[in-house]
Enzyme design. Sequence first.
Site, mmCIF file in Angstrom:
data_model
loop_
_atom_site.group_PDB
_atom_site.id
_atom_site.type_symbol
_atom_site.label_atom_id
_atom_site.label_comp_id
_atom_site.label_asym_id
_atom_site.label_seq_id
_atom_site.Cartn_x
_atom_site.Cartn_y
_atom_site.Cartn_z
ATOM 1 N N HIS A 26 0.815 -1.203 0.000
ATOM 2 C CA HIS A 26 0.000 0.000 0.000
ATOM 3 C C HIS A 26 0.859 1.269 0.000
ATOM 4 C CE1 HIS A 26 -3.487 2.492 0.883
ATOM 5 N NE2 HIS A 26 -2.774 3.080 1.825
ATOM 6 N N HIS A 64 -10.325 3.285 -1.164
ATOM 7 C CA HIS A 64 -10.530 2.893 0.230
ATOM 8 C C HIS A 64 -11.370 1.629 0.219
ATOM 9 C CE1 HIS A 64 -10.341 4.575 4.517
ATOM 10 N NE2 HIS A 64 -9.133 4.455 4.048
#
Lengths: 767, 89
Positions: A67, A116
Amino acid sequence: MLHSSGERPPYPRNLDTVKHATETPDVEQPWSELGLKQDEYERIREILGRRPTGAELAMYSVMWSEHCSYKSSKVHLKQFGEKAPENDAMLVGIGENAGVVDVGQGYAVTFKVESHNHPSYIEPYQGAATGVGGIVRDILAMGARPVAVMDPLRFGAADHPDTKRVLPGVVAGIGGYGNCLGLPNIGGEVVFDDCYQGNPLVNALCVGVMKHEDIHLAKASGTGNKVILYGARTGGDGIGGVSVLASETFESTGPAKRPAVQVGDPFQEKLLIECTLEIFKENLVAGIQDLGGAGLSCATSELASAGSGGMRVELDTVPLRDATLSPEEILMSESQERMCAIVEPDKVDRFLEICEKWDVIATVIGEVTEGDRLEIFWHGEQIVDVPPRSVAHEGPTYHRPYERPSWQDALQADDANKLPRPASGAELKEQVLKLVASPNQASKSWITDQYDRFVQGNTVLAQPEDSGMIRIDADTNLGVAVATDGNGRYAKLDPYAGAQLALAEAYRNVATTGAKPLAVSDCLNFGSPEDPAVMWQFAEATRGLADACQTLGTPVTGGNVSLYNQTGETAIHPTPVVAVLGVIDDVTRRTPVAFKEEGQLLYLLGDTKEEFGGSAWSQVIHGHLGGLPPAVDLERERLLAEILISASRDGMIDAAHDLSDGGLIQAVVESCLRGGTGARLVVPDGLDAFTFLFSESAGRAVVAVPRSEELRFTDMCGARGLPVTRIGVVDGAESDSNAVVDVQGEFVLSLAELRTAHEETIPALLV
Amino acid sequence: MARVVVDVMLKPEILDPQGQAVQRALPRLGFEGISDVRQGKRFELEVDGPLDEAALARIHEMAETFLANTVIEDFVVKVEEAEAVKVES
């Protein structure tokens, strides 16, 4: 603040200091549980010349995660820089919190789209809400006032029970957070497909506006400058894998487990926005960064890495919501609504004063130092001593193997053009009704009505228009338009072309409303990079997007990669979501989608071919995905865009709608419903009715031309070499109950019937 | 009829903006000495029929799947009527 059960643990406790780490080289460390690979752990030991402390291990593990480090994707992402077209409008490129584009009159605009996804699946409301909060802070950190948000969303099958859980939560979360901030939500997408079951995609985009001189960067320079953490207190939110580490150093004083879910507070964020903008206005910061993923670890190491010196942080000065947090947890916490600023010593007092005025907690937690180390202390003992670049910018890089999957040929050979087609006008009619009522083609107003689209009074266009448009100067009517698009079905059939089609559609959508496309942000949603087939999709999609951006002259300014969107062995369709930002000199010249004036002529721009691979028709009527997606012709897209922009500026067209999924009939029905009018269509020579109505050939739009402008408009298209075909006329008003969509010689559908079909699907699925 | 109370609280590590707002308001109104406020929800359920173990198990399930969002909240089930406690024992 203490937990009911918690007593403040005695300090110092079993603190893993740098000294302790040096003396105990052989301590077993939970690197594997933190997601690090053996060679990565070895490399950390090599960089430090000793074993890392618990805090260092925590920092590296989270900063070297996929990430934060983009370790699987960055070898491919660098094409966006290498192939970036010359573009004078770019003020800040890839690498900062968000790219910044010059839009004229001294204004600059920054925008970015992020994912998200995973948090929104676990806890839809808070996951989606904090997604909005995070991207808004990214934009704020560039020095801009956030002015609008958009949310491209993908869910599992519309009638799946879990979609009923996820979708309303996500929509309420986006609406709840964005509406409380007073930011209009001007667009986005909602797509349903089985492949997103268990892996919904919740992407969030924010647009911000500033003057050129207000641009701020994320770097910590100037020895002696103070590091100020301001905003919400730090709690145990969003501490994922670090809990493993915590359990090593915690005895039994801490909470049993730390959730990966964060809860946001939009009112705190609103204060943070106003406070930060006032701080910018008084020119009080030398560098600034928002706290998002990886929290303080990310902010301190990135600021120090980008700056000229080192940094020293006293971690025990960080204001906490939960006094039992360990230093590792404080470093990892993803508590929302926090920012980190670098401030010259003589400006600190004024900075703190402004924070106090806005009721925002601000604390000096450290300072910029002369050396080149990031040093973190806990009650006087050193727990981190690392070269910041090794944490933030020099993480591992993987050249993951990729290979065209064996099934790709079979998928492409399964030609959608060979599917049985409707044989009669009656069958065509039935399929049109079915298509406009299908979840992906149906009206999304049940969703977008829950967002405040017009707050602040500067929204010119919002859903269901082709792009969202915001006025940024009330005197000159300068505005910006943004559209996001991405078709996972196309990308599955051909990731290279699919990514280009996503860009082409967003580019076309911006131009359709009359704005000139300038720059791109992308959110690349894919499955696991450890699967060579997925990695091939990723490599192809990035290559396609970079090539297309080069051809269209619209550079990628930033974005985000979301990998591991898969359940077991099954990955989502490769879903590159592309956002295009454009500028319009005078928003009163915008082109809406609605057909409003009876008698206006309908023209189809572009070429229509038999292209049904990945189409809405193949999905809705046949449940089919195969063949090739529509051909990409970027020069045609550019020409079409130029014509649409000129026609808008010179008042030659009153309405325009881009043609994409669902084809011409979908666009005409939407424009009619939006305007409350009917339309009579004639199938042009050389086309059969079915191809005319349902083909998804790219590079097309339908426009409504006032009769007085007909000649001027068709002459312009002819002179520029854009195919233009007269296909009908706007006829009949819904208010007189005589509006129909009439495809001559084939079928007639009343507008009332179409409205019911188009508008009742989504509410019926979700109520 | 028996009454069962389900108390739902945000987990301790989860941010509670409402509780914080209350806490900030207290000193402004002259109430000193409160270092933290957490706000929760209380459900009072009037149960038809006997409050046996099966009924309590159902209420527990109800709380877990619907009354509380167990991703971010904890809950406690309490029986309130004296006679109900007898049934339970």
